[in-house]
Design a protein around this motif. Sequence first.
Motif: not given
Length: 216
Positions: A54-55, A126, A133
């Motif tokens: 996701k990151i 975030l 995301y």
Amino acid sequence: MNYSMRLGRLRCIVAVGMVLPSCAEMEMMQAKDEIKAYCSKLYSDPELDSIRHKIPIALKSTNVTAEMLSDTTRPSKEELLKIRIWARARFNCHQLQIKKALEFNQHPPVWFTEARAKNTILIADLYTGKLTYGEFARRALDIALDSDRAHAQYQRLVLEDRRVNLQEQEIALRQYQNLLNNLNQMTPQSQHQGQFPQRMNCTSQRIGTFTYTNCN
């Protein structure tokens, strides 16, 4: 100042100009390796596995994927805990980077501190749910690309500075060599007999494009 003291100081100057920078560069390379190993260990924490897709754990332009950019979800409660672990790992990594830079009497370049500050704000957005995301990934990519350009320019300036320093060192070495050659031509019957040793033994060794001479 007598002859031996003058000669010793000249040798010291040449040593400082020609040897120590190489030693310092080797120590800096070792420090970079230490930082890389330490940060890699932090980012390899299994606790972060659930958010790796996701990151970009290491906020680099090459780590941002299409999947990350297209993610329209926001962090879940469980993922928020992982993001906190990740933020702490980033903080510890950057603290070591700053510590090592200061050990060499250096300060992190402006582009580095600016990118770090922007990314810290981005992570906070975030974490608080202000960003998806995908939005986070896009902004992180923009910051990383700006940093890449600034870093490339910084490296060019460093290389140019090293080139100038090398030229100055070569000039100093030639001057030192000329002085030794002049001293070698002196005889015990010269007018400087009272200032210099009556006999001087000198040996020369050629290494690459340089010739090194030692006199006793």
